[in-house]
Design a protein around this motif. Structure first.
Motif: not given
Length: 107
Positions: A45-67
């Motif tokens: 669960n910790e690894e899963f949560s960490k992976t989700i957090s990393e993916l969410q961070s990447k999505i936010e970065d990609m959104k900023l890049d897109h804007v």
């Protein structure tokens, strides 16, 4: 209770001792397995949560890049539209000048 009844009870207890021992061992193994699975699930669960957090961070970065890219593209479109309008204006005046030159030459 008579002596023979007591002897029978003691005999039954002696016969059942190995079964009680096996049941106790099985309960201990089950407890250890449950603890191991619980620990493994917590780690998973910790690894899963960490992976989700990393993916969410990447999505936010990609959104900023897109804007940012969208803003750059919008500015470039405006620049090109302005340049296009200037070129059309020049073409219009060049055509008028050409028509004037043709009419002067013909007359």
């Amino acid at each position: 209770m008579t002596d023979s009844e007591k002897a029978n009870i003691l005999q039954e207890e002696e016969v059942l001792k190995p079964f009680y021992a096996r049941a106790s061992q099985a309960e201990e193994r089950l407890s250890r397995l449950e603890a191991a699975i619980s620990t493994k699930n917590d780690t998973g669960n910790e690894e899963f949560s960490k992976t989700i957090s990393e993916l969410q961070s990447k999505i936010e970065d990609m959104k900023l890049d897109h804007v940012s890219d969208k803003n750059k593209a919008s500015l470039e479109i405006q620049r090109l539209q302005t340049e296009n309008a200037k070129l059309q204006y020049r073409i219009l005046h060049l055509l008028r000048a050409l028509e004037d030159a043709d009419s002067k030459r013909d007359s």
